[in-house]
Design a protein around this motif. Structure first.
Motif, PDB file in Angstrom:
ATOM      1  N   ASP A  83     -26.804   8.114-147.696  1.00 28.17           N
ATOM      2  CA  ASP A  83     -27.771   7.047-147.956  1.00 28.17           C
ATOM      3  C   ASP A  83     -27.846   6.114-146.748  1.00 28.17           C
ATOM      4  N   LEU A  84     -28.635   6.520-145.778  1.00 31.18           N
ATOM      5  CA  LEU A  84     -28.756   5.778-144.529  1.00 31.18           C
ATOM      6  C   LEU A  84     -29.295   4.370-144.758  1.00 31.18           C
ATOM      7  N   ASP A  85     -30.293   4.244-145.621  1.00 31.53           N
ATOM      8  CA  ASP A  85     -30.904   2.927-145.843  1.00 31.53           C
ATOM      9  C   ASP A  85     -29.918   1.940-146.447  1.00 31.53           C
ATOM     10  N   GLN A  86     -29.125   2.397-147.398  1.00 34.25           N
ATOM     11  CA  GLN A  86     -28.142   1.510-148.027  1.00 34.25           C
ATOM     12  C   GLN A  86     -27.086   1.071-147.011  1.00 34.25           C
ATOM     13  N   LEU A  87     -26.588   2.006-146.216  1.00 28.11           N
ATOM     14  CA  LEU A  87     -25.593   1.665-145.199  1.00 28.11           C
ATOM     15  C   LEU A  87     -26.182   0.707-144.169  1.00 28.11           C
ATOM     16  N   TYR A  88     -27.389   0.968-143.744  1.00 25.25           N
ATOM     17  CA  TYR A  88     -28.056   0.114-142.761  1.00 25.25           C
ATOM     18  C   TYR A  88     -28.152  -1.325-143.278  1.00 25.25           C
ATOM     19  N   GLN A  89     -28.626  -1.488-144.506  1.00 23.34           N
ATOM     20  CA  GLN A  89     -28.756  -2.827-145.088  1.00 23.34           C
ATOM     21  C   GLN A  89     -27.391  -3.489-145.276  1.00 23.34           C
ATOM     22  N   HIS A  90     -26.393  -2.714-145.670  1.00 23.86           N
ATOM     23  CA  HIS A  90     -25.037  -3.246-145.839  1.00 23.86           C
ATOM     24  C   HIS A  90     -24.509  -3.804-144.507  1.00 23.86           C
ATOM     25  N   LEU A  91     -24.673  -3.037-143.430  1.00 22.92           N
ATOM     26  CA  LEU A  91     -24.180  -3.496-142.127  1.00 22.92           C
ATOM     27  C   LEU A  91     -24.934  -4.731-141.652  1.00 22.92           C
ATOM     28  N   ILE A  92     -26.221  -4.786-141.884  1.00 23.24           N
ATOM     29  CA  ILE A  92     -26.997  -5.976-141.519  1.00 23.24           C
ATOM     30  C   ILE A  92     -26.477  -7.198-142.285  1.00 23.24           C
ATOM     31  N   LYS A  93     -26.226  -7.042-143.574  1.00 22.86           N
ATOM     32  CA  LYS A  93     -25.719  -8.158-144.382  1.00 22.86           C
ATOM     33  C   LYS A  93     -24.353  -8.618-143.894  1.00 22.86           C
ATOM     34  N   GLN A  94     -23.576  -7.706-143.316  1.00 20.83           N
ATOM     35  CA  GLN A  94     -22.255  -8.044-142.784  1.00 20.83           C
ATOM     36  C   GLN A  94     -22.334  -8.595-141.357  1.00 20.83           C
ATOM     37  N   LYS A  95     -23.573  -8.748-140.855  1.00 24.37           N
ATOM     38  CA  LYS A  95     -23.825  -9.277-139.510  1.00 24.37           C
ATOM     39  C   LYS A  95     -23.262  -8.366-138.406  1.00 24.37           C
ATOM     40  N   ILE A  96     -23.351  -7.069-138.647  1.00 18.34           N
ATOM     41  CA  ILE A  96     -22.933  -6.062-137.672  1.00 18.34           C
ATOM     42  C   ILE A  96     -24.142  -5.705-136.819  1.00 18.34           C
ATOM     43  N   LYS A  97     -23.925  -5.519-135.515  1.00 23.40           N
ATOM     44  CA  LYS A  97     -25.008  -5.104-134.631  1.00 23.40           C
ATOM     45  C   LYS A  97     -25.423  -3.685-134.996  1.00 23.40           C
ATOM     46  N   VAL A  98     -26.713  -3.518-135.268  1.00 24.29           N
ATOM     47  CA  VAL A  98     -27.252  -2.194-135.565  1.00 24.29           C
ATOM     48  C   VAL A  98     -28.504  -1.967-134.726  1.00 24.29           C
ATOM     49  N   GLY A  99     -28.746  -0.716-134.382  1.00 28.53           N
ATOM     50  CA  GLY A  99     -29.975  -0.338-133.698  1.00 28.53           C
ATOM     51  C   GLY A  99     -31.046   0.024-134.705  1.00 28.53           C
ATOM     52  N   GLN A 100     -32.199   0.355-134.225  1.00 26.84           N
ATOM     53  CA  GLN A 100     -33.294   0.757-135.102  1.00 26.84           C
ATOM     54  C   GLN A 100     -33.012   2.115-135.719  1.00 26.84           C
ATOM     55  N   VAL A 101     -33.511   2.335-136.918  1.00 32.18           N
ATOM     56  CA  VAL A 101     -33.460   3.653-137.534  1.00 32.18           C
ATOM     57  C   VAL A 101     -34.543   4.496-136.862  1.00 32.18           C
ATOM     58  N   VAL A 102     -34.149   5.655-136.367  1.00 30.91           N
ATOM     59  CA  VAL A 102     -35.101   6.553-135.720  1.00 30.91           C
ATOM     60  C   VAL A 102     -34.980   7.943-136.326  1.00 30.91           C
ATOM     61  N   SER A 103     -36.081   8.655-136.293  1.00 28.49           N
ATOM     62  CA  SER A 103     -36.094  10.040-136.755  1.00 28.49           C
ATOM     63  C   SER A 103     -35.887  10.960-135.561  1.00 28.49           C
ATOM     64  N   ILE A 104     -34.975  11.903-135.731  1.00 23.14           N
ATOM     65  CA  ILE A 104     -34.706  12.912-134.714  1.00 23.14           C
ATOM     66  C   ILE A 104     -34.735  14.268-135.412  1.00 23.14           C
ATOM     67  N   PRO A 105     -34.815  15.339-134.647  1.00 22.78           N
ATOM     68  CA  PRO A 105     -34.763  16.646-135.308  1.00 22.78           C
ATOM     69  C   PRO A 105     -33.504  16.751-136.175  1.00 22.78           C
ATOM     70  N   GLY A 106     -33.686  17.012-137.433  1.00 23.61           N
ATOM     71  CA  GLY A 106     -32.550  17.151-138.334  1.00 23.61           C
ATOM     72  C   GLY A 106     -32.319  15.965-139.253  1.00 23.61           C
ATOM     73  N   GLY A 107     -32.906  14.797-138.955  1.00 32.76           N
ATOM     74  CA  GLY A 107     -32.681  13.659-139.840  1.00 32.76           C
ATOM     75  C   GLY A 107     -33.022  12.324-139.214  1.00 32.76           C
ATOM     76  N   ARG A 108     -32.502  11.267-139.847  1.00 31.44           N
ATOM     77  CA  ARG A 108     -32.679   9.899-139.353  1.00 31.44           C
ATOM     78  C   ARG A 108     -31.329   9.376-138.894  1.00 31.44           C
ATOM     79  N   VAL A 109     -31.341   8.492-137.900  1.00 35.77           N
ATOM     80  CA  VAL A 109     -30.102   8.010-137.298  1.00 35.77           C
ATOM     81  C   VAL A 109     -30.258   6.571-136.832  1.00 35.77           C
TER      82      VAL A 109
END
Length: 128
Positions: A83-109
């Motif tokens: 669950d990439l979206d849930q993890l992404y939002q969790h890290l943002i709420k924890q004030k962790i530096k995150v990059g943009q979600v991007v689509s690559i061959p095979g999935g999102r990262v």
């Protein structure tokens, strides 16, 4: 012959803060903690108790003194999530530096940084 990756060494400046990041923020668990009573302490962590590959948190300064020629750089690691979206939002709420979600061959990262600005990537594999 090699049949799996067992442990990955992460050399950190502050082991206690690294443990806090990986356990309290990312949700890993401590598998074991060792101290050889000569200043060498290492903490084994993993996303679950049955994970095939674990991370070992080592004190960078101590290891550098013991093995001056050792590469102490951060390995480029790709973690997987269901669950990439849930993890992404969790890290943002924890004030962790995150990059943009991007689509690559095979999935999102996206990438994220620990408290020492070591960057890691996490991927949600697409349906093939």
């Amino acid at each position: 012959m090699i049949n799996k990756v067992g442990q990955i060494m992460l050399y950190v400046n502050n082991q206690d803060e690294a443990v806090r990041f990986w356990t309290e923020i990312v949700g890993f668990i401590i598998i074991s903690e060792e101290n050889n009573d000569q200043g060498m302490r290492w903490i084994e962590i993993a996303p679950s108790k049955d994970a095939e590959t674990t991370l070992i948190l080592h004190n960078k300064d101590f290891v550098a003194k013991m093995e001056p020629g050792l590469n102490l750089g951060t390995p480029s690691l790709m973690f997987f999530t269901d669950d990439l979206d849930q993890l992404y939002q969790h890290l943002i709420k924890q004030k962790i530096k995150v990059g943009q979600v991007v689509s690559i061959p095979g999935g999102r990262v996206f990438n994220f940084a620990d408290f020492e600005d070591h960057y890691f990537a996490v991927m949600e594999k697409g349906n093939n």
